[in-house]
Design a protein around this motif. Sequence first.
Motif, mmCIF file in Angstrom:
data_model
loop_
_atom_site.group_PDB
_atom_site.id
_atom_site.type_symbol
_atom_site.label_atom_id
_atom_site.label_comp_id
_atom_site.label_asym_id
_atom_site.label_seq_id
_atom_site.Cartn_x
_atom_site.Cartn_y
_atom_site.Cartn_z
ATOM 1 N N TYR A 158 0.830 -1.207 0.000
ATOM 2 C CA TYR A 158 0.000 0.000 0.000
ATOM 3 C C TYR A 158 0.865 1.258 0.000
ATOM 4 C CZ TYR A 158 -3.697 -3.285 1.280
ATOM 5 O OH TYR A 158 -4.571 -4.333 1.301
ATOM 6 N N LEU A 159 2.005 1.205 0.684
ATOM 7 C CA LEU A 159 2.906 2.354 0.654
ATOM 8 C C LEU A 159 3.440 2.587 -0.748
ATOM 9 C CD1 LEU A 159 4.562 4.549 2.081
ATOM 10 C CD2 LEU A 159 6.329 2.824 2.502
ATOM 11 N N HIS A 163 2.911 5.885 -2.874
ATOM 12 C CA HIS A 163 4.082 6.537 -3.445
ATOM 13 C C HIS A 163 3.868 6.836 -4.933
ATOM 14 C CE1 HIS A 163 8.275 6.968 -4.816
ATOM 15 N NE2 HIS A 163 8.025 5.993 -5.675
ATOM 16 N N SER A 164 3.335 5.873 -5.646
ATOM 17 C CA SER A 164 3.091 6.066 -7.079
ATOM 18 C C SER A 164 2.025 7.138 -7.316
ATOM 19 C CB SER A 164 2.666 4.747 -7.723
ATOM 20 O OG SER A 164 3.650 3.748 -7.527
ATOM 21 N N ALA A 165 0.962 7.114 -6.503
ATOM 22 C CA ALA A 165 -0.087 8.128 -6.646
ATOM 23 C C ALA A 165 0.448 9.533 -6.341
ATOM 24 C CB ALA A 165 -1.256 7.794 -5.726
ATOM 25 N N THR A 166 1.341 9.628 -5.364
ATOM 26 C CA THR A 166 1.922 10.936 -5.032
ATOM 27 C C THR A 166 2.773 11.467 -6.178
ATOM 28 O OG1 THR A 166 1.945 10.292 -2.691
ATOM 29 C CG2 THR A 166 3.303 12.171 -3.341
ATOM 30 N N LEU A 167 3.534 10.573 -6.810
ATOM 31 C CA LEU A 167 4.342 11.007 -7.949
ATOM 32 C C LEU A 167 3.455 11.483 -9.108
ATOM 33 C CD1 LEU A 167 7.178 8.322 -8.042
ATOM 34 C CD2 LEU A 167 7.321 10.693 -7.226
ATOM 35 N N PHE A 168 2.324 10.827 -9.296
ATOM 36 C CA PHE A 168 1.401 11.270 -10.349
ATOM 37 C C PHE A 168 0.796 12.626 -10.005
ATOM 38 C CE2 PHE A 168 -2.905 11.427 -12.174
ATOM 39 C CZ PHE A 168 -2.582 11.352 -13.514
ATOM 40 N N VAL A 267 -2.730 23.656 -4.155
ATOM 41 C CA VAL A 267 -2.517 22.354 -4.798
ATOM 42 C C VAL A 267 -1.119 21.829 -4.501
ATOM 43 C CG1 VAL A 267 -2.369 21.174 -7.021
ATOM 44 C CG2 VAL A 267 -4.213 22.817 -6.613
ATOM 45 N N MET A 268 -0.150 22.687 -4.590
ATOM 46 C CA MET A 268 1.219 22.255 -4.322
ATOM 47 C C MET A 268 1.405 21.885 -2.853
ATOM 48 S SD MET A 268 3.333 25.024 -6.645
ATOM 49 C CE MET A 268 4.904 24.280 -6.285
ATOM 50 N N MET A 269 0.719 22.562 -1.932
ATOM 51 C CA MET A 269 0.802 22.202 -0.520
ATOM 52 C C MET A 269 0.199 20.835 -0.246
ATOM 53 S SD MET A 269 0.044 25.703 1.613
ATOM 54 C CE MET A 269 1.226 27.036 1.629
ATOM 55 N N VAL A 270 -0.866 20.513 -0.951
ATOM 56 C CA VAL A 270 -1.459 19.180 -0.788
ATOM 57 C C VAL A 270 -0.460 18.098 -1.190
ATOM 58 C CG1 VAL A 270 -3.265 17.620 -1.623
ATOM 59 C CG2 VAL A 270 -3.824 20.000 -1.043
ATOM 60 N N VAL A 271 0.213 18.296 -2.315
ATOM 61 C CA VAL A 271 1.205 17.321 -2.760
ATOM 62 C C VAL A 271 2.394 17.288 -1.790
ATOM 63 C CG1 VAL A 271 2.756 16.682 -4.638
ATOM 64 C CG2 VAL A 271 0.493 17.597 -5.161
ATOM 65 N N ALA A 272 2.783 18.445 -1.268
ATOM 66 C CA ALA A 272 3.860 18.475 -0.271
ATOM 67 C C ALA A 272 3.462 17.696 0.975
ATOM 68 C CB ALA A 272 4.192 19.928 0.086
ATOM 69 N N GLY A 273 2.185 17.817 1.374
ATOM 70 C CA GLY A 273 1.706 17.004 2.497
ATOM 71 C C GLY A 273 1.761 15.522 2.203
ATOM 72 N N PHE A 274 1.459 15.135 0.953
ATOM 73 C CA PHE A 274 1.559 13.722 0.568
ATOM 74 C C PHE A 274 2.999 13.225 0.653
ATOM 75 C CE2 PHE A 274 -2.529 13.054 -2.127
ATOM 76 C CZ PHE A 274 -3.285 13.412 -1.017
ATOM 77 N N PHE A 275 3.929 14.031 0.194
ATOM 78 C CA PHE A 275 5.343 13.646 0.315
ATOM 79 C C PHE A 275 5.757 13.496 1.785
ATOM 80 C CE2 PHE A 275 6.183 15.466 -4.083
ATOM 81 C CZ PHE A 275 6.509 14.241 -4.636
ATOM 82 N N THR A 276 5.242 14.375 2.638
ATOM 83 C CA THR A 276 5.551 14.281 4.072
ATOM 84 C C THR A 276 4.971 13.007 4.675
ATOM 85 O OG1 THR A 276 5.505 16.702 4.194
ATOM 86 C CG2 THR A 276 5.404 15.490 6.259
ATOM 87 N N VAL A 277 3.755 12.673 4.291
ATOM 88 C CA VAL A 277 3.139 11.431 4.783
ATOM 89 C C VAL A 277 3.943 10.221 4.307
ATOM 90 C CG1 VAL A 277 1.081 9.996 4.649
ATOM 91 C CG2 VAL A 277 0.857 12.456 4.971
#
Length: 339
Positions: A158-159, A163-168, A267-277
């Motif tokens: 699942y990680l 990870h793949s979804a975050t890169l997309f 939008v960019m902050m949301v993706v930054a939060g995903f990278f942090t998670v």
Amino acid sequence: MSGLDSNPFADPVDVNPFQDASVTQAISRVNDSTGDYNPFSATEMGNYTGTTIPVSAAPSSQPAVLPTSVEQSAQATAAAAQANLMKQQEELERKAAELERKEQELQNRSTNRDLNSGAKENNWPPLPRFFPIKPCFYQNFEEEIPEDYRRICKRMYYLWMFHSATLFLNILACLAYFTADAAKGVDFGLSILWFILFTPVSFVCWYRPVYRAFRSDSSFSFFFFFFVFFFQVAVYIIQSVGIPSWGNSGWISSISMIGLNLPVAVVMMVVAGFFTVNAVLGVILLKMVHSKYRRTGASFTKAQQEFSQGVLTNRTFQSAAASAATSAAQGTFGSNQGN
């Protein structure tokens, strides 16, 4: 000599000890002092009260008996100790039986996998049958992964998907970043490259090794996973930071866009939060895998042995070694003929 002249067999003289002068004198003195004293007379009885001494006040004349509590406590302690030993023995037998069952299950799974390796078809990635590219891996958690490691193995899968979804999503965020600032085209191009590169590489380099490690209890796969996944966590941290012109929608890039374009910054902050998670989950799962690894009995020595056996039994390595040996022999033979 008078003592020797006496006859020892003669009748002894009848002597009355109470006729001695000292004895008779003492008796006469006692009689003079007491006189006609009668302790049971009415006068003497009147000098005493009617109180009686209670029976409980009298000292007990019963014989001393050793209490049985000491004997009972000793017997109870011995019985408790014996019961504790029996309980520990049963616990050890139960653990030994469980370990034996797990080893037998692992051996049976390995045997069945070896026997049916030719019959099983790869099922991952799940692609349609008409698709020209066929699945490359076989994956079945219920069949190949032991029950104790199945949950953590699924979490690692699942990680990888997250990870793949975050890169997309990072591609979309960098695209919005590029539309807001035309000078940020480098970030958009690198985000596409990171998605194309890191998605399959992460699957092959750290997810499949941990899957194989839990499947076959491979020490080499564990060490390879730890080595690669440590760098993956470092990459997560760099991506969450968001260094400009690195193709990542991190915190620095998103905060810099707040004054220029607020929706793009969100939008960019949301993706930054995903990278942090991703970074946080990576650290947590790394510790969980390490705790499971310590229970498997794997070691660096076993990893070296598995690597040596794998290299020596590899057909490609054997062919390359044979070709190198043949070329060396031919070169030596040719040089000898030339001399």
